[in-house]
Design an enzyme around this catalytic site. Structure first.
Site, mmCIF file in Angstrom:
data_model
loop_
_atom_site.group_PDB
_atom_site.id
_atom_site.type_symbol
_atom_site.label_atom_id
_atom_site.label_comp_id
_atom_site.label_asym_id
_atom_site.label_seq_id
_atom_site.Cartn_x
_atom_site.Cartn_y
_atom_site.Cartn_z
ATOM 1 N N GLY A 103 -2.022 6.052 4.030
ATOM 2 C CA GLY A 103 -1.872 6.660 5.137
ATOM 3 C C GLY A 103 -0.732 7.899 5.178
ATOM 4 N N GLU A 104 -0.822 8.730 6.293
ATOM 5 C CA GLU A 104 0.286 9.421 6.487
ATOM 6 C C GLU A 104 1.685 8.697 7.380
ATOM 7 O OE1 GLU A 104 -1.396 13.962 7.065
ATOM 8 O OE2 GLU A 104 -1.166 12.880 8.737
ATOM 9 N N ALA A 105 2.860 9.043 6.562
ATOM 10 C CA ALA A 105 4.014 8.869 7.468
ATOM 11 C C ALA A 105 4.522 9.635 8.448
ATOM 12 C CB ALA A 105 5.127 8.426 6.534
#
Length: 368
Positions: A227-229
């Site tokens: 996922g995106e941080a």
């Protein structure tokens, strides 16, 4: 066609004529949501607009059937789950009544028996977009996702800028040029009880929130993968939530898709093997970020992964490949396998096909 690849080494693919996994979706389908109940698959929203469809996977003549349209308007990145025979849809990104793009925190319920929707008088304590949803002991759990205020503010600014390209560039530079912790992605775990329609605090990650992670659960364990941080920067992290006993435990497993990670990947379980496949990201963004460039994906091209990884003996092994890179579709458990419906490929092109990934004796089989 079938492609079999061992978990230890990628073998030469053998191809054979085979029926498609599922009929093509009625429209190219990405950024939507889906769920499965009693072997019937439900998909909707995303590039399908307000449309929803179902398909009986056990029917002799498999076909998609249109359902009542979603009453909350077109939405991307909503999530959904079946509980006690009803389909619940959580949040998403869409237009409000003023036409502005925003993150929603509402809940809609679909009754398959009456083919009808109702908007519940229930709102999550934070926005739900880029979040994940899973079911445990009759409750829906939500975690991850973007910060509603920051995200909505970004699109309000873009709306004010209109066609002023200089202003738009300035807004984008300001929005992306921050550290990951300054985006306040949701690291809380919320529970939703459909019997009371109430939200409750269920815990929080000891690390950080992500957006666009893949999620899969079995028994008392749930896994959040990549996922995106922050916007444009992925993570290769894998988190495990363990509900065994009375205390929820958060564990961090070995990373996958290193070093850059992906978002919008697909996760499932087949014969007790944890699978992670596909996803999209920006190669080189992690290195940029580590060298102080907060706008880490600036100038980089989004790439789509074909990799299939298996969790084996405490580590991830690349164990196969998809026929093409893919992300942002729907992944569901079906026939003791990981079912992928739709998604997007290079250039953001939405697709209509499905993929089935199975594992037996550490061998991966991919059926298109």
């Amino acid at each position: 066609m079938n492609k079999t690849i061992t978990a230890l080494a990628i073998m030469m693919a053998s191809f054979a004529a085979n029926a498609s996994v599922l009929p093509e979706t009625p429209v190219p389908f990405k950024s939507g949501t889906g769920a499965i109940d009693n072997d019937t698959v439900y998909i909707g929203l995303g590039s399908a607009g307000t449309a929803w469809y179902k398909l009986d996977t056990q029917a002799k003549d498999k076909k998609w059937t249109a359902l009542a349209a979603f009453p909350g308007g077109p939405r991307d990145q909503a999530t959904s789950a079946f509980i006690d025979g009803n389909l619940y849809v959580f949040g998403g990104i869409g237009k409000n009544r003023e036409g502005l793009t925003q993150v929603f925190n509402d809940v809609h319920k679909y009754n398959p028996k009456t083919n009808s929707w109702v908007k519940l008088m229930s709102h999550a304590p934070m926005g739900m977009a880029g979040h994940v949803t899973f079911v445990h002991n009759g409750k829906a759990y939500v975690t991850g996702g973007v910060n509603q205020n920051i995200f909505n503010g970004y699109f309000e600014d873009l709306n004010e800028a209109g066609k002023d390209s200089t202003a738009v560039d300035k807004i984008n530079a300001y929005y992306f040029d921050k550290k990951a912790e300054d985006y306040f992605f949701n690291k809380f775990l919320l529970s939703f009880d459909p019997s009371t329609q109430q939200w409750s605090y269920a815990g929080e990650s000891p690390w950080y929130g992500t957006a666009g992670a893949a999620v899969v659960n079995k028994g008392d364990k749930t896994w959040l993968i990549n996922g995106e941080a922050k916007p444009g920067l992925r993570t290769d992290a894998v988190f495990e939530l363990d509900f065994t006993g009375n205390n929820l435990k958060w564990n961090k497993l070995a990373p996958v898709s290193s070093p850059d990670g992906v978002a919008g990947g697909f996760a499932g379980i087949s014969n007790d093997s944890l699978i992670f496949a596909g996803g999209a990201g920006f190669k080189g963004s992690r290195e940029n970020y580590q060298h102080g460039k907060n706008y880490a994906h600036e100038g980089l091209k989004k790439s789509y992964s074909t990799d299939i990884h298996l969790w084996h003996n405490g580590k991830w092994d690349k164990s196969g490949e998809l026929s093409q890179g893919r992300a942002y579709g729907v992944s569901l458990p079906w026939n003791n396998s990981l079912l992928i419906i739709g998604g997007e490929t290079a250039g953001g092109k939405a697709v209509t096909d499905s993929v089935l990934i199975s594992v037996k004796d550490n061998k991966v089989t991919v059926q298109n």
